[in-house]
Design an enzyme around this catalytic site. Structure first.
Site, PDB file in Angstrom:
ATOM      1  N   HIS A  28       0.893  -1.181  -0.239  1.00 58.03           N
ATOM      2  CA  HIS A  28      -0.069   0.089  -0.119  1.00 58.03           C
ATOM      3  C   HIS A  28       0.766   1.156   0.137  1.00 58.03           C
ATOM      4  O   HIS A  28       2.071   1.112   0.228  1.00 58.03           O
ATOM      5  CB  HIS A  28      -1.047  -0.072   1.202  1.00 58.03           C
ATOM      6  CG  HIS A  28      -0.198  -0.380   2.477  1.00 58.03           C
ATOM      7  ND1 HIS A  28      -0.606  -1.309   3.043  1.00 58.03           N
ATOM      8  CD2 HIS A  28       0.568   0.364   3.104  1.00 58.03           C
ATOM      9  CE1 HIS A  28       0.146  -1.409   4.456  1.00 58.03           C
ATOM     10  NE2 HIS A  28       0.854  -0.259   4.439  1.00 58.03           N
TER      11      HIS A  28
HETATM   12  C1  T46 Z   1       3.231   0.216   6.611  1.00 59.18           C
HETATM   13  C2  T46 Z   1       3.712  -0.931   6.938  1.00 59.18           C
HETATM   14  C3  T46 Z   1       5.477  -1.121   7.282  1.00 59.18           C
HETATM   15  C4  T46 Z   1      -4.201  -0.561  13.258  1.00 59.18           C
HETATM   16  O1  T46 Z   1      -5.245  -0.724  13.958  1.00 59.18           O
HETATM   17  N1  T46 Z   1      -3.206   0.371  13.871  1.00 59.18           N
HETATM   18  C5  T46 Z   1      -1.838   0.708  13.232  1.00 59.18           C
HETATM   19  O2  T46 Z   1      -1.019   1.566  13.673  1.00 59.18           O
HETATM   20  C6  T46 Z   1      -1.386  -0.210  12.119  1.00 59.18           C
HETATM   21  C7  T46 Z   1      -0.424   0.251  11.521  1.00 59.18           C
HETATM   22  C8  T46 Z   1      -2.340  -1.171  11.582  1.00 59.18           C
HETATM   23  N2  T46 Z   1      -3.581  -1.203  12.172  1.00 59.18           N
HETATM   24  C9  T46 Z   1      -4.551  -2.235  11.791  1.00 59.18           C
HETATM   25  C10 T46 Z   1      -5.030  -2.197  10.326  1.00 59.18           C
HETATM   26  C11 T46 Z   1      -5.220  -3.673   9.805  1.00 59.18           C
HETATM   27  O3  T46 Z   1      -6.372  -4.144  10.227  1.00 59.18           O
HETATM   28  O4  T46 Z   1      -3.706  -3.693  11.656  1.00 59.18           O
HETATM   29  C12 T46 Z   1      -4.145  -4.395  10.567  1.00 59.18           C
HETATM   30  C13 T46 Z   1      -2.798  -4.786   9.634  1.00 59.18           C
HETATM   31  O5  T46 Z   1      -2.481  -3.521   9.055  1.00 59.18           O
HETATM   32  P1  T46 Z   1      -1.810  -3.401   7.744  1.00 59.18           P
HETATM   33  O6  T46 Z   1      -2.512  -4.543   6.905  1.00 59.18           O
HETATM   34  O7  T46 Z   1      -1.758  -2.146   7.129  1.00 59.18           O
HETATM   35  O8  T46 Z   1      -0.164  -3.943   7.957  1.00 59.18           O
HETATM   36  P2  T46 Z   1       1.120  -3.849   7.440  1.00 59.18           P
HETATM   37  O9  T46 Z   1       2.185  -4.469   8.076  1.00 59.18           O
HETATM   38  O10 T46 Z   1       0.733  -4.239   5.845  1.00 59.18           O
HETATM   39  O11 T46 Z   1       1.372  -2.348   6.969  1.00 59.18           O
HETATM   40  C14 T46 Z   1       1.790  -1.746   8.277  1.00 59.18           C
HETATM   41  C15 T46 Z   1       1.237  -0.174   8.201  1.00 59.18           C
HETATM   42  O12 T46 Z   1       0.015  -0.128   7.941  1.00 59.18           O
HETATM   43  C16 T46 Z   1       2.023   0.576   6.977  1.00 59.18           C
HETATM   44  O13 T46 Z   1       1.726   2.046   7.050  1.00 59.18           O
HETATM   45  O14 T46 Z   1       4.078   1.157   5.903  1.00 59.18           O
HETATM   46  O15 T46 Z   1       3.420  -1.599   8.069  1.00 59.18           O
END
Ligand code: T46
Length: 138
Positions: free
Chosen positions: A52
């Site tokens: 993303h």
């Molecule tokens: C990025 C990479 C390096 C939250 O509720 N709070 C938070 O602060 C974050 C980061 C995520 N979430 C929830 C949202 C989703 O339901 O946790 C779940 C997994 O999040 P996401 O799929 O976005 O996780 P990653 O590891 O793919 O991405 C994250 C960050 O979202 C992103 O900004 O740069 O780590």
């Protein structure tokens, strides 16, 4: 802002026989106030995180333990960066599509972010990101 603005940041290290210490101060070592810290851990082998981009969020990624690779894409150019030092961060500017791959066993990715979590700041569809990056979105 493009992949070339996503730079490595060398953080201070206080060396001691008992072990080392690194610290990060907002507006000093990173060009933003730190509003949120989160970390990725227990990542299974072969998993990909990210996939993303953010409209305005800025972040510093640090491999606190182990190593992983960050694939960056600004819609025109791509760059791959390996993080494997707990005193080196990777600054991510807005409008960068990122994927985190090749996590080593036991690795931990700590992220310092310029804002609190806001799902509306995300591009989670690559085509939508490309259109916005090119200025052709509605
Ligand atoms: C990025 C990479 C390096 C939250 O509720 N709070 C938070 O602060 C974050 C980061 C995520 N979430 C929830 C949202 C989703 O339901 O946790 C779940 C997994 O999040 P996401 O799929 O976005 O996780 P990653 O590891 O793919 O991405 C994250 C960050 O979202 C992103 O900004 O740069 O780590």
């Amino acid at each position: 802002m493009g992949v070339h603005d996503c730079k490595l940041v060398e953080l201070p290290v206080i060396h001691a026989p008992e072990g080392n210490l690194t610290f990060v101060e907002g507006q000093r070592h990173v060009p933003f106030e730190i509003a949120r810290i989160y970390y990725l851990y227990d990542v299974p082998g072969g998993a990909t995180r990210g996939g993303h981009a953010h409209r305005s969020l800025r972040q510093l990624l640090i491999a606190i333990s182990g190593s992983f690779e960050v694939l960056l894409d600004d819609g025109q150019e791509k760059k791959a960066v390996t993080l494997n030092r707990s005193f080196t961060g990777l600054l991510l500017t807005p409008m960068i599509w990122r994927e985190l791959v090749n996590f080593s066993s036991g690795s931990v990715c700590m992220v310092l972010a310029s804002d609190v979590y806001d799902e509306s700041d995300y591009f989670r569809e690559y085509d939508g990101f490309l259109a916005a990056a090119a200025g052709t979105d509605a």
